[in-house]
Design a protein around this motif. Structure first.
Motif, PDB file in Angstrom:
ATOM      1  N   THR A 117      -0.022  -9.786  -6.215  1.00  0.00           N
ATOM      2  CA  THR A 117      -1.444  -9.471  -6.297  1.00  0.00           C
ATOM      3  C   THR A 117      -1.828  -9.094  -7.727  1.00  0.00           C
ATOM      4  O   THR A 117      -0.974  -8.963  -8.607  1.00  0.00           O
ATOM      5  CB  THR A 117      -1.773  -8.307  -5.358  1.00  0.00           C
ATOM      6  N   GLY A 118      -3.111  -8.922  -7.967  1.00  0.00           N
ATOM      7  CA  GLY A 118      -3.596  -8.456  -9.259  1.00  0.00           C
ATOM      8  C   GLY A 118      -3.656  -9.522 -10.329  1.00  0.00           C
ATOM      9  O   GLY A 118      -3.804  -9.201 -11.505  1.00  0.00           O
ATOM     10  N   ALA A 146      -3.496 -14.927  -3.436  1.00  0.00           N
ATOM     11  CA  ALA A 146      -2.292 -14.467  -4.127  1.00  0.00           C
ATOM     12  C   ALA A 146      -1.051 -15.173  -3.601  1.00  0.00           C
ATOM     13  O   ALA A 146      -0.891 -15.325  -2.387  1.00  0.00           O
ATOM     14  CB  ALA A 146      -2.142 -12.951  -3.943  1.00  0.00           C
ATOM     15  N   ARG A 200      -3.154  -9.017   3.768  1.00  0.00           N
ATOM     16  CA  ARG A 200      -2.216  -8.842   2.654  1.00  0.00           C
ATOM     17  C   ARG A 200      -2.605  -7.663   1.773  1.00  0.00           C
ATOM     18  O   ARG A 200      -1.735  -6.981   1.238  1.00  0.00           O
ATOM     19  CB  ARG A 200      -2.141 -10.129   1.840  1.00  0.00           C
ATOM     20  N   ALA A 201      -3.890  -7.428   1.605  1.00  0.00           N
ATOM     21  CA  ALA A 201      -4.309  -6.284   0.804  1.00  0.00           C
ATOM     22  C   ALA A 201      -3.813  -4.986   1.429  1.00  0.00           C
ATOM     23  O   ALA A 201      -3.270  -4.112   0.744  1.00  0.00           O
ATOM     24  CB  ALA A 201      -5.834  -6.255   0.675  1.00  0.00           C
ATOM     25  N   ASP A 205      -7.452 -10.722  -4.157  1.00  0.00           N
ATOM     26  CA  ASP A 205      -6.116 -11.146  -4.505  1.00  0.00           C
ATOM     27  C   ASP A 205      -5.109 -10.562  -3.546  1.00  0.00           C
ATOM     28  O   ASP A 205      -3.939 -10.544  -3.813  1.00  0.00           O
ATOM     29  CB  ASP A 205      -5.778 -10.731  -5.941  1.00  0.00           C
ATOM     30  N   ALA A 206      -5.576 -10.053  -2.425  1.00  0.00           N
ATOM     31  CA  ALA A 206      -4.676  -9.525  -1.451  1.00  0.00           C
ATOM     32  C   ALA A 206      -4.399 -10.561  -0.424  1.00  0.00           C
ATOM     33  O   ALA A 206      -5.090 -10.702   0.483  1.00  0.00           O
ATOM     34  CB  ALA A 206      -5.328  -8.364  -0.778  1.00  0.00           C
ATOM     35  N   HIS A 207      -3.457 -11.362  -0.441  1.00  0.00           N
ATOM     36  CA  HIS A 207      -3.262 -12.477   0.454  1.00  0.00           C
ATOM     37  C   HIS A 207      -2.171 -12.026   1.377  1.00  0.00           C
ATOM     38  O   HIS A 207      -1.079 -12.413   1.207  1.00  0.00           O
ATOM     39  CB  HIS A 207      -2.815 -13.612  -0.395  1.00  0.00           C
ATOM     40  N   ASP A 263      -6.560 -12.426   3.403  1.00  0.00           N
ATOM     41  CA  ASP A 263      -6.681 -11.523   2.261  1.00  0.00           C
ATOM     42  C   ASP A 263      -6.710 -10.065   2.712  1.00  0.00           C
ATOM     43  O   ASP A 263      -6.100  -9.188   2.088  1.00  0.00           O
ATOM     44  CB  ASP A 263      -7.955 -11.837   1.468  1.00  0.00           C
ATOM     45  N   ALA A 289       0.032  -4.740   1.195  1.00  0.00           N
ATOM     46  CA  ALA A 289       0.475  -4.334  -0.135  1.00  0.00           C
ATOM     47  C   ALA A 289       0.234  -2.838  -0.349  1.00  0.00           C
ATOM     48  O   ALA A 289       1.069  -2.134  -0.926  1.00  0.00           O
ATOM     49  CB  ALA A 289      -0.256  -5.146  -1.202  1.00  0.00           C
ATOM     50  N   ASP A 347     -10.064  -4.787  -3.788  1.00  0.00           N
ATOM     51  CA  ASP A 347      -9.944  -5.980  -2.950  1.00  0.00           C
ATOM     52  C   ASP A 347     -10.876  -5.918  -1.749  1.00  0.00           C
ATOM     53  O   ASP A 347     -11.506  -6.917  -1.373  1.00  0.00           O
ATOM     54  CB  ASP A 347      -8.498  -6.140  -2.478  1.00  0.00           C
ATOM     55  N   THR A 350       4.300 -10.158  -2.294  1.00  0.00           N
ATOM     56  CA  THR A 350       2.978 -10.726  -2.509  1.00  0.00           C
ATOM     57  C   THR A 350       2.531 -10.390  -3.925  1.00  0.00           C
ATOM     58  O   THR A 350       2.459  -9.220  -4.288  1.00  0.00           O
ATOM     59  CB  THR A 350       1.966 -10.168  -1.496  1.00  0.00           C
TER      60      THR A 350
END
Length: 666
Positions: free
Chosen positions: A123-124, A104, A319-320, A197-199, A316, A323, A379, A121
């Motif tokens: 995401t998604g 992401a 970041r996940a 997609d959690a970067h 990931d 978020a 994620d 960030t």
């Protein structure tokens, strides 16, 4: 303090001269459009690579994985009410086909004093190839920023049409044409090609792409991860992920002339972009994530691909969770604001109206929290699936002791690029563990903490049990280092002043892999320290003088590890000074230190030992949440790589190492 935004959230901008730093992990086109109060984008109100910059707005001159926007809001014309920051994938570039196929994108807004103001960030994302990242807009005479993250599967043309731009298809084609004509001859390597997609913010939720991780960044939870931690593998573009770190020689650093017999520098990375990864994830069923593949990151070898993939998984994961935590905090803050609004009106404090408003606020908070948890679970499930594929494929240097790869172990002929020193996880998903890898050669020594600290597991043990476990942990680390180095390239020395660790050291002693029997007593401590400090002096002088070939005949040029047990018992002031010298100067010339100690026991020395502790990476023999990454500020729970109870793998590996060393010495 950085404001971590989620989609739809806005934040005031205290500065008008800004830099927006993007970390995408792969080349992207950076564009910006200007619109009026009605949201209309006029002809020519777009800045893109190769085009003339708009007043107050500058974009990168070509597609890059870490683009920067320079914005001076004071110079933006009064007729402009909103500035939209756009990202798009270059066509026919050989990169990912859509944003969902890679990490992401992360944005950081930096003010005049280089302080990070806002981060976001995105995401998604799935099939989108262009997106509106953020919007800067005027509100009552001041500028604010809104996190948008709206993607378009139809690409840049669909995005510009949605903004009401005349000739959107023509302009999008011109942007892509300019990008193709200005593409660099070698693209920077992407960190990953697939994954959740959690970067998370490697630098904030992550720092901007140009921020390096401060080596001394700390949290109340404990010590920060060093530059040679997993984060030191592929540095995030440039702070999160392209290729591995490059060690740049300095004027004071000892240098080895080309062709010299020794070189203790970090493994050099290739100066050109590594080859593209193999076909990444296999397409899954419609509506489901792709099937993970081991080694789907970039790299010159399978080892490097797996290393980069592990780094991407760590990123990931971070970041996940970042978020998710940000979304939960946003939901709770929103509920508090709504409750405050209800309480501020005397008419709604009591009665059915007030109760209904309060219940609605709580319900909305729960709804937002549940939505955030669903995204996090999705994620984490993808990361767990990737971990199940990656773990069995790891080489011995990266693998746990219970990995079947150790059953086929053979003494290597090359030094690996990294070493696993444990596992990391976060409380949101304690069952998902990411390998904790450090680069080789080691740039910092290790400190196995035999004290209680704040760990619940440590508090449940008595002192003798904890000290025994700490030495067992040190032995497991030393055995792994011996196992992953070629014969003759690594030696281990042990100082055990009171012989209190004889039982734990038995595997090393019985196999014959130690350079000498464990040193005991004051004289033994003095002899080992004198020998190693003299070695550091000799090699340092030889390397600084460019005379590495002039070392004494028979000089052991392999790397050395000194395990010190039960410090500071049995150490006088001279020995303490020598240890500090080895910790500071030793790693540059191949001498590494591993302390097994309780910091409280050294309190009698006062602050004189503080530099020693700070120079070492603290690890624990029991799970402990003391490691703090300097990007997202997570407190990671560290678990040591202990040998499974009843397993004979350690003895088998050490026997092979000893046999190879005897053959090599013939």
């Amino acid at each position: 303090m950085t404001a971590e935004l989620v989609r739809g959230q806005n934040h005031p901008l205290p500065d008008t001269r800004l830099q927006i730093r993007v970390s995408a992990g792969h080349p992207v086109l950076a564009c910006a459009t200007c619109s009026d109060a009605q949201g209309a984008v006029g002809d020519g109100a777009i800045a893109y690579p190769g085009a003339t910059a708009l007043p107050g707005i500058e974009v990168p001159g070509q597609a890059t994985e870490a683009p920067r926007f320079s914005i001076d809001l004071d110079a933006v014309p009064d007729a402009v009410d909103q500035v939209s920051v756009l990202l798009a994938l270059p066509e026919a570039s050989g990169g990912p086909a859509h944003f969902g196929a890679t990490a992401a994108p992360f944005l950081a807004v930096v003010g005049q004093d280089d302080a990070e103001l806002v981060s976001f960030t995105i995401t998604g994302l799935d099939s989108e190839t262009a997106l509106v990242a953020v919007e800067l807009y005027r509100r009552q005479g001041a500028w604010k920023i809104r996190a948008v993250g709206q993607g378009y599967a139809g690409g840049l043309a669909a995005l510009l049409r949605d903004q009401g731009m005349d000739g959107a298809d023509r302009i999008a084609a011109a942007v892509q044409e300019k990008a193709a004509s200005r593409s660099p001859r070698t693209e920077p390597a992407r960190l990953r090609t697939s994954g959740g997609d959690a970067h998370a913010a490697q630098g904030t939720p992550a720092p901007g792409p140009d921020q390096s991780a401060p080596a001394d960044a700390t949290l109340a939870a404990g010590s920060a991860l060093p530059d040679d931690f997993p984060l030191a593998g592929p540095q995030p573009a440039t702070a999160g992920g392209a290729t591995g770190p490059q060690q740049t020689p300095t004027a004071d650093a000892p240098q080895t002339p080309s062709g010299g017999p020794i070189n203790y520098a970090h493994p050099r990375r290739q100066s050109t972009a590594p080859p593209p990864p193999p076909p990444a994830a296999q397409p899954g069923e419609p509506g489901r994530p792709p099937v993970p593949v081991a080694g789907d990151a970039t790299g010159w070898s399978m080892e490097e691909r797996l290393y980069n993939q592990v780094w991407g998984m760590f990123e990931d994961y971070a970041r996940a969770v970042a978020a998710y935590r940000s979304a939960v905090e946003f939901a709770e803050n929103r509920m508090e604001q709504e409750l405050d609004h209800v309480l501020s009106d005397p008419r709604s404090r009591i009665g059915g109206t007030g109760d209904a408003a309060r219940e609605a606020a709580r319900a909305k908070c729960e709804q937002l929290t549940d939505q955030a948890r669903q995204v996090l679970d999705r994620d984490l499930a993808q990361l767990a699936a990737e971990s199940e594929v990656v773990e069995p494929a790891l080489p011995p240097a990266f693998a746990r002791w219970d990995n079947p790869t150790w059953h086929a172990y053979r003494v290597p002929m090359e030094i690996p690029m990294a070493l696993r020193i444990g596992d990391l996880h976060l409380p949101e998903s304690p069952e998902l563990r990411i390998p904790c890898l450090v680069r080789l050669p080691l740039e910092r020594g290790l400190w196995v903490d035999s004290g209680r600290g704040g760990s619940e597991a440590a508090l449940m043990m008595d002192d003798a049990q904890l000290r025994r476990l700490a030495v067992d942990c040190a032995v497991a680390h030393a055995a792994r280092l011996l196992a992953v180095y070629p014969p003759g390239e690594f030696s281990v020395h042990v100082i055990d002043p009171a012989r209190s660790a004889a039982a734990s050291l038995a595997p090393l002693v019985a196999s014959g892999v130690l350079a000498a029997p464990p040193a005991a007593g004051a004289q033994g401590v003095s002899d080992v320290l004198a020998k190693l400090t003299q070695r550091v002096d000799l090699v340092s002088m030889a390397m600084r003088g460019g005379a590495a070939d002039a070392l004494p005949p028979g000089f052991d040029t392999g790397e050395q590890l000194l395990i010190v047990n039960d410090f500071p018992h049995g150490f006088d002031d001279r020995a303490v000074t020598q240890l500090r010298y080895l910790a500071d100067e030793g790693p540059a010339v191949g001498v590494h230190l591993m302390m097994v100690a309780d910091r409280e026991d050294a309190s009698a020395y006062g602050p004189v030992l503080d530099p020693l502790w700070r120079s070492l990476l603290r690890i624990t023999p029991v799970p402990d949440d003391h490691l703090a990454d300097p990007w997202v500020r997570h407190a990671w729970t560290y678990e040591p790589p202990m040998v499974p109870s009843g397993s004979d793998v350690l003895r088998q590996v050490l026997d092979q190492v000893a046999t190879a060393r005897r053959s090599w010495n013939r």
